[in-house]
Design a protein around this motif. Structure first.
Motif, PDB file in Angstrom:
ATOM      1  N   ALA A 256       0.846  -1.193   0.000  1.00 20.34           N
ATOM      2  CA  ALA A 256       0.000   0.000   0.000  1.00 20.34           C
ATOM      3  C   ALA A 256       0.883   1.245   0.000  1.00 20.34           C
ATOM      4  O   ALA A 256       1.806   1.363   0.802  1.00 20.34           O
ATOM      5  CB  ALA A 256      -0.900  -0.002   1.236  1.00 20.34           C
ATOM      6  N   VAL A 257       0.593   2.162  -0.925  1.00 20.22           N
ATOM      7  CA  VAL A 257       1.343   3.417  -1.017  1.00 20.22           C
ATOM      8  C   VAL A 257       0.358   4.570  -1.162  1.00 20.22           C
ATOM      9  O   VAL A 257      -0.739   4.400  -1.695  1.00 20.22           O
ATOM     10  CB  VAL A 257       2.346   3.420  -2.200  1.00 20.22           C
ATOM     11  CG1 VAL A 257       3.373   2.306  -2.047  1.00 20.22           C
ATOM     12  CG2 VAL A 257       1.652   3.327  -3.543  1.00 20.22           C
ATOM     13  N   LYS A 258       0.759   5.726  -0.706  1.00 21.23           N
ATOM     14  CA  LYS A 258      -0.087   6.914  -0.867  1.00 21.23           C
ATOM     15  C   LYS A 258      -0.059   7.414  -2.300  1.00 21.23           C
ATOM     16  O   LYS A 258      -1.045   7.942  -2.794  1.00 21.23           O
ATOM     17  CB  LYS A 258       0.374   8.021   0.080  1.00 21.23           C
ATOM     18  CG  LYS A 258       0.128   7.714   1.540  1.00 21.23           C
ATOM     19  CD  LYS A 258       0.643   8.835   2.422  1.00 21.23           C
ATOM     20  CE  LYS A 258       0.456   8.469   3.896  1.00 21.23           C
ATOM     21  NZ  LYS A 258       1.075   9.462   4.775  1.00 21.23           N
ATOM     22  N   SER A 259       1.105   7.265  -2.970  1.00 18.39           N
ATOM     23  CA  SER A 259       1.268   7.813  -4.311  1.00 18.39           C
ATOM     24  C   SER A 259       2.194   6.931  -5.139  1.00 18.39           C
ATOM     25  O   SER A 259       3.343   6.719  -4.757  1.00 18.39           O
ATOM     26  CB  SER A 259       1.848   9.227  -4.222  1.00 18.39           C
ATOM     27  OG  SER A 259       2.330   9.667  -5.464  1.00 18.39           O
TER      28      SER A 259
ATOM     29  N   SER B 107       6.317   6.808  -5.152  1.00 16.59           N
ATOM     30  CA  SER B 107       6.883   5.523  -4.736  1.00 16.59           C
ATOM     31  C   SER B 107       7.646   4.796  -5.836  1.00 16.59           C
ATOM     32  O   SER B 107       8.647   4.132  -5.569  1.00 16.59           O
ATOM     33  CB  SER B 107       5.773   4.607  -4.223  1.00 16.59           C
ATOM     34  OG  SER B 107       5.126   5.193  -3.119  1.00 16.59           O
TER      35      SER B 107
ATOM     36  N   LEU C  59       2.220  -2.350  -6.266  1.00 17.00           N
ATOM     37  CA  LEU C  59       2.044  -1.118  -5.498  1.00 17.00           C
ATOM     38  C   LEU C  59       0.608  -0.669  -5.685  1.00 17.00           C
ATOM     39  O   LEU C  59       0.112  -0.581  -6.811  1.00 17.00           O
ATOM     40  CB  LEU C  59       3.012  -0.043  -5.973  1.00 17.00           C
ATOM     41  CG  LEU C  59       4.501  -0.425  -5.981  1.00 17.00           C
ATOM     42  CD1 LEU C  59       5.345   0.738  -6.466  1.00 17.00           C
ATOM     43  CD2 LEU C  59       4.952  -0.893  -4.619  1.00 17.00           C
TER      44      LEU C  59
ATOM     45  N   GLU D  81      -2.228   2.202  -4.909  1.00 20.26           N
ATOM     46  CA  GLU D  81      -2.557   3.580  -4.519  1.00 20.26           C
ATOM     47  C   GLU D  81      -4.074   3.717  -4.479  1.00 20.26           C
ATOM     48  O   GLU D  81      -4.750   3.404  -5.467  1.00 20.26           O
ATOM     49  CB  GLU D  81      -1.980   4.557  -5.542  1.00 20.26           C
ATOM     50  CG  GLU D  81      -2.415   5.996  -5.313  1.00 20.26           C
ATOM     51  CD  GLU D  81      -2.021   6.906  -6.466  1.00 20.26           C
ATOM     52  OE1 GLU D  81      -2.881   7.696  -6.906  1.00 20.26           O
ATOM     53  OE2 GLU D  81      -0.869   6.826  -6.942  1.00 20.26           O
TER      54      GLU D  81
ATOM     55  N   ILE E 183      -7.630   0.189   0.593  1.00 16.42           N
ATOM     56  CA  ILE E 183      -6.217   0.586   0.723  1.00 16.42           C
ATOM     57  C   ILE E 183      -6.105   1.915   1.463  1.00 16.42           C
ATOM     58  O   ILE E 183      -5.206   2.096   2.286  1.00 16.42           O
ATOM     59  CB  ILE E 183      -5.536   0.633  -0.661  1.00 16.42           C
ATOM     60  CG1 ILE E 183      -5.487  -0.774  -1.273  1.00 16.42           C
ATOM     61  CG2 ILE E 183      -4.130   1.213  -0.574  1.00 16.42           C
ATOM     62  CD1 ILE E 183      -4.742  -1.824  -0.461  1.00 16.42           C
TER      63      ILE E 183
ATOM     64  N   ILE F 295      -3.981   2.362   4.908  1.00 19.45           N
ATOM     65  CA  ILE F 295      -2.931   3.376   5.099  1.00 19.45           C
ATOM     66  C   ILE F 295      -3.271   4.275   6.279  1.00 19.45           C
ATOM     67  O   ILE F 295      -2.388   4.619   7.076  1.00 19.45           O
ATOM     68  CB  ILE F 295      -2.730   4.196   3.801  1.00 19.45           C
ATOM     69  CG1 ILE F 295      -2.093   3.308   2.719  1.00 19.45           C
ATOM     70  CG2 ILE F 295      -1.866   5.429   4.061  1.00 19.45           C
ATOM     71  CD1 ILE F 295      -2.037   3.947   1.339  1.00 19.45           C
TER      72      ILE F 295
ATOM     73  N   GLY G 203      -0.471   2.921   8.035  1.00 21.47           N
ATOM     74  CA  GLY G 203       0.569   3.562   7.243  1.00 21.47           C
ATOM     75  C   GLY G 203       0.890   2.746   6.003  1.00 21.47           C
ATOM     76  O   GLY G 203       0.344   1.663   5.793  1.00 21.47           O
ATOM     77  N   GLU G 204       1.776   3.260   5.192  1.00 19.17           N
ATOM     78  CA  GLU G 204       2.180   2.558   3.985  1.00 19.17           C
ATOM     79  C   GLU G 204       2.956   1.299   4.364  1.00 19.17           C
ATOM     80  O   GLU G 204       3.609   1.246   5.398  1.00 19.17           O
ATOM     81  CB  GLU G 204       3.069   3.450   3.117  1.00 19.17           C
ATOM     82  CG  GLU G 204       2.346   4.671   2.570  1.00 19.17           C
ATOM     83  CD  GLU G 204       3.256   5.565   1.769  1.00 19.17           C
ATOM     84  OE1 GLU G 204       3.054   5.684   0.554  1.00 19.17           O
ATOM     85  OE2 GLU G 204       4.177   6.146   2.378  1.00 19.17           O
TER      86      GLU G 204
ATOM     87  N   HIS H  14       0.726  -4.983   2.403  1.00 18.03           N
ATOM     88  CA  HIS H  14      -0.716  -5.140   2.591  1.00 18.03           C
ATOM     89  C   HIS H  14      -1.133  -6.604   2.525  1.00 18.03           C
ATOM     90  O   HIS H  14      -1.885  -7.073   3.359  1.00 18.03           O
ATOM     91  CB  HIS H  14      -1.464  -4.325   1.531  1.00 18.03           C
ATOM     92  CG  HIS H  14      -2.939  -4.435   1.606  1.00 18.03           C
ATOM     93  ND1 HIS H  14      -3.674  -5.270   0.782  1.00 18.03           N
ATOM     94  CD2 HIS H  14      -3.843  -3.832   2.412  1.00 18.03           C
ATOM     95  CE1 HIS H  14      -4.942  -5.162   1.082  1.00 18.03           C
ATOM     96  NE2 HIS H  14      -5.091  -4.296   2.063  1.00 18.03           N
TER      97      HIS H  14
END
Length: 137
Positions: free
Chosen positions: A11-14, A18, A55, A57, A65, A69, A73-74, A77
């Protein structure tokens, strides 16, 4: 039953922020980016040997997701296990008392059939079963 580790979901925010680490720093091959509307995510697959890193987002604040997060947090997952005959695998696991998040498979990235097993039945690890269509993906 299980053929391989298909991918590890991160899991990533962007993706934009990333991906440079995985592609430019680690030198891994970006296979592609796609949106999976049913899961409200945009995914990028990065090839690493016989497996991939996926990944994820969130594309919506109510996506699983985004919730992950927000709470944790990232980071990692899920672990996706490549299988054949996903419907049979789900029935077999159900008869063994494994709690399922998805009783029936749904369509995920690359048109794969996917289903998640509940972490309460898997030692607190979110596992995904993944059956790829016969397209060599």
């Amino acid at each position: 039953m299980i053929e391989k580790i298909d991918h590890i979901g991160i899991a990533v925010k962007s993706l934009e922020l990333s991906l440079p680490f995985y592609v430019d720093v680690l030198g891994l091959e970006l296979e592609g980016i796609e949106q999976v509307d049913s899961e409200r995510v945009k995914v990028a697959f990065v090839k690493i040997g016989q497996s991939r890193l996926e990944l994820l987002e969130p594309t919506s604040s109510d996506s699983p997701i985004a919730t992950f997060i927000e709470k944790r947090g990232e980071g990692i997952h899920h672990v996706a296990l490549g299988v054949t005959s996903i419907e049979e695998r789900l029935e077999e696991l159900k008869t063994k008392g494994i709690r399922l998040i998805h009783e029936k498979p749904k369509i995920g990235a690359h048109e794969a059939k996917i289903a998640f097993l509940h972490p309460k039945s898997t030692g607190s690890v979110l596992l995904e079963l993944c059956e790829k269509p016969n397209k060599g993906v």
